[in-house]
Scaffold this motif. Structure first.
Motif, PDB file in Angstrom:
ATOM      1  N   ARG A 154       0.840  -1.200   0.000  1.00 54.86           N
ATOM      2  CA  ARG A 154       0.000   0.000   0.000  1.00 54.86           C
ATOM      3  C   ARG A 154       0.873   1.247   0.000  1.00 54.86           C
ATOM      4  O   ARG A 154       0.562   2.230  -0.675  1.00 54.86           O
ATOM      5  CB  ARG A 154      -0.900   0.001   1.242  1.00 54.86           C
ATOM      6  CG  ARG A 154      -1.856  -1.166   1.323  1.00 54.86           C
ATOM      7  CD  ARG A 154      -2.492  -1.257   2.711  1.00 54.86           C
ATOM      8  NE  ARG A 154      -3.288  -2.465   2.848  1.00 54.86           N
ATOM      9  CZ  ARG A 154      -4.610  -2.495   2.783  1.00 54.86           C
ATOM     10  NH1 ARG A 154      -5.285  -1.383   2.578  1.00 54.86           N
ATOM     11  NH2 ARG A 154      -5.264  -3.624   2.914  1.00 54.86           N
ATOM     12  N   LEU A 155       1.955   1.196   0.775  1.00 55.05           N
ATOM     13  CA  LEU A 155       2.854   2.334   0.860  1.00 55.05           C
ATOM     14  C   LEU A 155       3.514   2.626  -0.487  1.00 55.05           C
ATOM     15  O   LEU A 155       3.498   3.760  -0.973  1.00 55.05           O
ATOM     16  CB  LEU A 155       3.925   2.033   1.928  1.00 55.05           C
ATOM     17  CG  LEU A 155       4.971   3.101   2.227  1.00 55.05           C
ATOM     18  CD1 LEU A 155       4.315   4.373   2.732  1.00 55.05           C
ATOM     19  CD2 LEU A 155       5.967   2.572   3.270  1.00 55.05           C
ATOM     20  N   ILE A 156       4.077   1.595  -1.105  1.00 56.44           N
ATOM     21  CA  ILE A 156       4.734   1.763  -2.402  1.00 56.44           C
ATOM     22  C   ILE A 156       3.727   2.192  -3.463  1.00 56.44           C
ATOM     23  O   ILE A 156       4.013   3.050  -4.304  1.00 56.44           O
ATOM     24  CB  ILE A 156       5.444   0.459  -2.809  1.00 56.44           C
ATOM     25  CG1 ILE A 156       6.609   0.171  -1.848  1.00 56.44           C
ATOM     26  CG2 ILE A 156       5.968   0.543  -4.248  1.00 56.44           C
ATOM     27  CD1 ILE A 156       7.183  -1.225  -1.983  1.00 56.44           C
ATOM     28  N   ALA A 157       2.533   1.599  -3.419  1.00 58.13           N
ATOM     29  CA  ALA A 157       1.504   1.952  -4.403  1.00 58.13           C
ATOM     30  C   ALA A 157       1.114   3.416  -4.291  1.00 58.13           C
ATOM     31  O   ALA A 157       0.992   4.129  -5.294  1.00 58.13           O
ATOM     32  CB  ALA A 157       0.278   1.058  -4.211  1.00 58.13           C
ATOM     33  N   GLY A 158       0.896   3.881  -3.054  1.00 55.88           N
ATOM     34  CA  GLY A 158       0.527   5.279  -2.870  1.00 55.88           C
ATOM     35  C   GLY A 158       1.616   6.232  -3.312  1.00 55.88           C
ATOM     36  O   GLY A 158       1.354   7.267  -3.947  1.00 55.88           O
ATOM     37  N   LEU A 159       2.869   5.891  -3.012  1.00 59.24           N
ATOM     38  CA  LEU A 159       3.989   6.752  -3.410  1.00 59.24           C
ATOM     39  C   LEU A 159       4.183   6.727  -4.924  1.00 59.24           C
ATOM     40  O   LEU A 159       4.487   7.761  -5.536  1.00 59.24           O
ATOM     41  CB  LEU A 159       5.266   6.283  -2.703  1.00 59.24           C
ATOM     42  CG  LEU A 159       5.299   6.524  -1.186  1.00 59.24           C
ATOM     43  CD1 LEU A 159       6.416   5.716  -0.554  1.00 59.24           C
ATOM     44  CD2 LEU A 159       5.470   8.011  -0.889  1.00 59.24           C
ATOM     45  N   ALA A 160       4.012   5.557  -5.533  1.00 64.78           N
ATOM     46  CA  ALA A 160       4.202   5.455  -6.984  1.00 64.78           C
ATOM     47  C   ALA A 160       3.191   6.312  -7.733  1.00 64.78           C
ATOM     48  O   ALA A 160       3.497   6.865  -8.790  1.00 64.78           O
ATOM     49  CB  ALA A 160       4.088   3.993  -7.425  1.00 64.78           C
TER      50      ALA A 160
ATOM     51  N   VAL B 132       8.080   3.490  -9.989  1.00 61.35           N
ATOM     52  CA  VAL B 132       8.006   2.404  -9.015  1.00 61.35           C
ATOM     53  C   VAL B 132       9.316   2.262  -8.249  1.00 61.35           C
ATOM     54  O   VAL B 132       9.326   2.035  -7.033  1.00 61.35           O
ATOM     55  CB  VAL B 132       7.637   1.075  -9.715  1.00 61.35           C
ATOM     56  CG1 VAL B 132       7.796  -0.099  -8.757  1.00 61.35           C
ATOM     57  CG2 VAL B 132       6.208   1.124 -10.230  1.00 61.35           C
ATOM     58  N   GLY B 133      10.442   2.370  -8.955  1.00 59.86           N
ATOM     59  CA  GLY B 133      11.739   2.243  -8.301  1.00 59.86           C
ATOM     60  C   GLY B 133      11.943   3.303  -7.242  1.00 59.86           C
ATOM     61  O   GLY B 133      12.392   3.009  -6.121  1.00 59.86           O
ATOM     62  N   LEU B 134      11.627   4.555  -7.576  1.00 53.66           N
ATOM     63  CA  LEU B 134      11.767   5.644  -6.618  1.00 53.66           C
ATOM     64  C   LEU B 134      10.801   5.458  -5.450  1.00 53.66           C
ATOM     65  O   LEU B 134      11.151   5.705  -4.292  1.00 53.66           O
ATOM     66  CB  LEU B 134      11.517   6.990  -7.306  1.00 53.66           C
ATOM     67  CG  LEU B 134      11.541   8.229  -6.403  1.00 53.66           C
ATOM     68  CD1 LEU B 134      12.874   8.342  -5.669  1.00 53.66           C
ATOM     69  CD2 LEU B 134      11.268   9.492  -7.231  1.00 53.66           C
ATOM     70  N   ALA B 135       9.584   5.014  -5.750  1.00 51.27           N
ATOM     71  CA  ALA B 135       8.600   4.788  -4.689  1.00 51.27           C
ATOM     72  C   ALA B 135       9.118   3.756  -3.690  1.00 51.27           C
ATOM     73  O   ALA B 135       8.970   3.920  -2.470  1.00 51.27           O
ATOM     74  CB  ALA B 135       7.274   4.333  -5.289  1.00 51.27           C
TER      75      ALA B 135
ATOM     76  N   THR C 268       6.938  -8.720  -8.454  1.00 47.52           N
ATOM     77  CA  THR C 268       5.655  -8.878  -7.769  1.00 47.52           C
ATOM     78  C   THR C 268       5.864  -9.301  -6.317  1.00 47.52           C
ATOM     79  O   THR C 268       5.238  -8.766  -5.399  1.00 47.52           O
ATOM     80  CB  THR C 268       4.776  -9.913  -8.497  1.00 47.52           C
ATOM     81  OG1 THR C 268       4.513  -9.443  -9.825  1.00 47.52           O
ATOM     82  CG2 THR C 268       3.453 -10.116  -7.785  1.00 47.52           C
ATOM     83  N   LEU C 269       6.744 -10.273  -6.109  1.00 47.30           N
ATOM     84  CA  LEU C 269       7.011 -10.729  -4.741  1.00 47.30           C
ATOM     85  C   LEU C 269       7.672  -9.629  -3.911  1.00 47.30           C
ATOM     86  O   LEU C 269       7.440  -9.523  -2.709  1.00 47.30           O
ATOM     87  CB  LEU C 269       7.887 -11.975  -4.766  1.00 47.30           C
ATOM     88  CG  LEU C 269       7.200 -13.266  -5.225  1.00 47.30           C
ATOM     89  CD1 LEU C 269       8.210 -14.391  -5.373  1.00 47.30           C
ATOM     90  CD2 LEU C 269       6.103 -13.671  -4.260  1.00 47.30           C
ATOM     91  N   ARG C 270       8.506  -8.816  -4.564  1.00 47.82           N
ATOM     92  CA  ARG C 270       9.194  -7.744  -3.838  1.00 47.82           C
ATOM     93  C   ARG C 270       8.234  -6.602  -3.488  1.00 47.82           C
ATOM     94  O   ARG C 270       8.156  -6.166  -2.335  1.00 47.82           O
ATOM     95  CB  ARG C 270      10.352  -7.217  -4.698  1.00 47.82           C
ATOM     96  CG  ARG C 270      11.099  -6.026  -4.128  1.00 47.82           C
ATOM     97  CD  ARG C 270      11.798  -6.364  -2.806  1.00 47.82           C
ATOM     98  NE  ARG C 270      12.591  -5.243  -2.356  1.00 47.82           N
ATOM     99  CZ  ARG C 270      13.874  -5.080  -2.610  1.00 47.82           C
ATOM    100  NH1 ARG C 270      14.526  -5.999  -3.322  1.00 47.82           N
ATOM    101  NH2 ARG C 270      14.532  -4.036  -2.172  1.00 47.82           N
ATOM    102  N   LEU C 271       7.492  -6.121  -4.479  1.00 47.84           N
ATOM    103  CA  LEU C 271       6.655  -4.944  -4.263  1.00 47.84           C
ATOM    104  C   LEU C 271       5.331  -5.269  -3.586  1.00 47.84           C
ATOM    105  O   LEU C 271       4.855  -4.505  -2.739  1.00 47.84           O
ATOM    106  CB  LEU C 271       6.385  -4.241  -5.597  1.00 47.84           C
ATOM    107  CG  LEU C 271       7.599  -3.695  -6.349  1.00 47.84           C
ATOM    108  CD1 LEU C 271       7.149  -2.993  -7.623  1.00 47.84           C
ATOM    109  CD2 LEU C 271       8.413  -2.747  -5.485  1.00 47.84           C
ATOM    110  N   LEU C 272       4.722  -6.375  -3.957  1.00 46.42           N
ATOM    111  CA  LEU C 272       3.401  -6.701  -3.428  1.00 46.42           C
ATOM    112  C   LEU C 272       3.443  -7.715  -2.295  1.00 46.42           C
ATOM    113  O   LEU C 272       2.541  -7.753  -1.468  1.00 46.42           O
ATOM    114  CB  LEU C 272       2.504  -7.218  -4.555  1.00 46.42           C
ATOM    115  CG  LEU C 272       2.043  -6.118  -5.511  1.00 46.42           C
ATOM    116  CD1 LEU C 272       1.873  -6.648  -6.914  1.00 46.42           C
ATOM    117  CD2 LEU C 272       0.752  -5.494  -5.020  1.00 46.42           C
ATOM    118  N   GLY C 273       4.493  -8.534  -2.269  1.00 50.60           N
ATOM    119  CA  GLY C 273       4.614  -9.520  -1.201  1.00 50.60           C
ATOM    120  C   GLY C 273       5.454  -9.042  -0.045  1.00 50.60           C
ATOM    121  O   GLY C 273       5.411  -9.626   1.036  1.00 50.60           O
TER     122      GLY C 273
END
Length: 425
Positions: free
Chosen positions: A19-25, A31-34, A135-140
């Protein structure tokens, strides 16, 4: 206290990182910066929370901290001037808003943001290996080390895949958005395919000393449930959840005390997880209610449900399962589907009928290194009394698998062929 705080931080990160990465992205369009900003916030939490305690709303704390870091980067000029101009004022205004308003806005957008992240991590520009790792890194929320251990590859390999994937998305300026219309229909299949690939690696590990990797099954199920929740009108998403729930229900019965596989007819069905099966049935019913009977994941879920309804192996409705596989082969042609259909036909109509179908697949290039083809063929040959041929097939199957548990099991079957009593499939 420090150890407890670190455990709490780890739990919060697993729950909130996507959720954090998604909101920042959504805000920085990268995505990398997020992920970097989210990691910065995590580092600060590791420094502060052991002393101050975990905040009442840790997710909001991490988001506010990450946004503050984004503003700092903008001020230091580490972002391109264009991004500074486009995003700087927006971020400054958001930072000045009251925390309650900020949290409300994040809650309003959270579903869309997560769905955008799912589609970005599974973008067709990326190789399948890269999609799985990202996917495993960002969402998992898994670390590169955890992903590497799960797939038995070097940590540096996983790290390179993730770095290249993020660079590819950035250089191609892939929009952080959910595709629409026909593209959405096409891409949801790719997303579900990545999730099922993760599940399958957990359910039947391709290499190593363990037949299963439960953590990967759990991650795939969590991601599948998330996508189904975010796309409630997509029957295939619910079909995949049904399939994974029902397959996962067999986990405790799939291996013996020695760690070797236990074939489906020989499993102690009292060990099957009834709650997981019921969740699978509910997801399948939802898929049917949405008119998804013609989807491949819904069909596979229905096949799994047919197995789950049989209280004993001999109660299995193999004729219906064989018909379902025939229908699946029409909607999603695949040599593996045809092999599964051959097994079902052998159970419904006899080993000779199944072997006739299997023999049409022997020259199939896609199955040349697939250990289950000679394994199935060996089983059918044994049932027909052709023990020497069966022994050769089991030996070949053992040479093709990289999983030591499966290899030992297949070699045992090859040895038992000499005595004419290999266990039946």
């Amino acid at each position: 206290m420090t150890t407890d705080a670190h455990r709490a931080i780890d739990a919060v990160w697993r729950a909130e990182s996507a959720r954090l990465i998604a909101g920042l992205a959504r805000m920085v369009r990268d995505v990398g910066l997020a992920e970097e900003l989210a990691q910065d916030a995590l580092v600060i939490a590791l420094e502060k929370w052991p002393a101050t305690g975990v905040p009442d709303n840790p997710g909001a704390w991490l988001m506010a901290t990450a946004k503050h870091r984004a503003i700092d980067r903008l001020r230091r000029g580490k972002l391109q001037q264009r991004k500074h101009e486009e995003l700087g004022h927006e971020l400054e205004r958001e930072w000045a808003d009251a925390t309650a308003k900020l949290e409300a806005r994040m809650d309003d957008d959270i579903g869309d943001d997560l769905l955008r992240l799912v589609f970005t991590a599974c973008h067709p520009l990326l190789s399948m290996d890269a999609r799985v790792a990202l996917t495993l890194r960002l969402l998992g929320g898994l670390t590169t080390d955890e992903i590497a251990r799960a797939y038995l590859v070097a940590e540096s390999t996983v790290a390179q895949r993730i770095v290249r994937a993020k660079r590819t998305l950035s250089e191609a300026q892939v929009p952080f958005e959910v595709p629409r219309g026909e593209e959405l229909h096409e891409r949801i299949g790719a997303v579900l395919g990545v999730i099922y690939l993760i599940f399958n690696e957990g359910y039947s590990a391709t290499a190593g000393d363990d037949l299963m990797r439960p953590a990967l099954c759990e991650e795939a199920l969590r991601l599948g449930r998330l996508v189904a929740e975010l796309t409630p009108a997509e029957p295939e998403a619910h079909g995949l959840v049904a399939l994974m729930e029902i397959q996962a229900s067999r986990a405790r019965a799939r291996t013996g005390s020695d760690g070797k596989p236990v074939l489906l007819p020989d499993q102690d069905r009292s060990l099957w997880d009834r709650q997981s099966i019921e969740r699978g049935f509910a997801a399948l019913a939802r898929a049917y209610a949405l008119g998804g009977a013609a989807g491949p994941y819904v069909m596979q879920g229905a096949i799994a449900a047919c197995h789950a309804r049989a209280a004993k192996a001999e109660d299995t409705d193999w004729h219906t399962i064989a018909a379902m596989y025939a229908a699946l082969a029409q909607m999603a042609p695949s040599p593996v589907v045809q092999l599964n259909r051959a097994v079902a036909v052998s159970m419904a109509s006899g080993a000779a009928a199944g072997l006739e179908l299997v023999d049409t697949l022997v020259a199939e290039p896609a199955l040349a290194q697939y250990h289950l083809l000679p394994s199935v063929r060996g089983d059918l040959l044994f049932k027909l009394g052709r023990h020497r041929e069966a022994q050769a097939e089991f030996t070949r199957a053992a040479s093709l698998t990289r999983n030591s548990r499966e290899q030992d099991f297949l070699l045992d079957r090859a040895r038992l062929c000499e005595q004419g009593n290999a266990p039946l499939e």
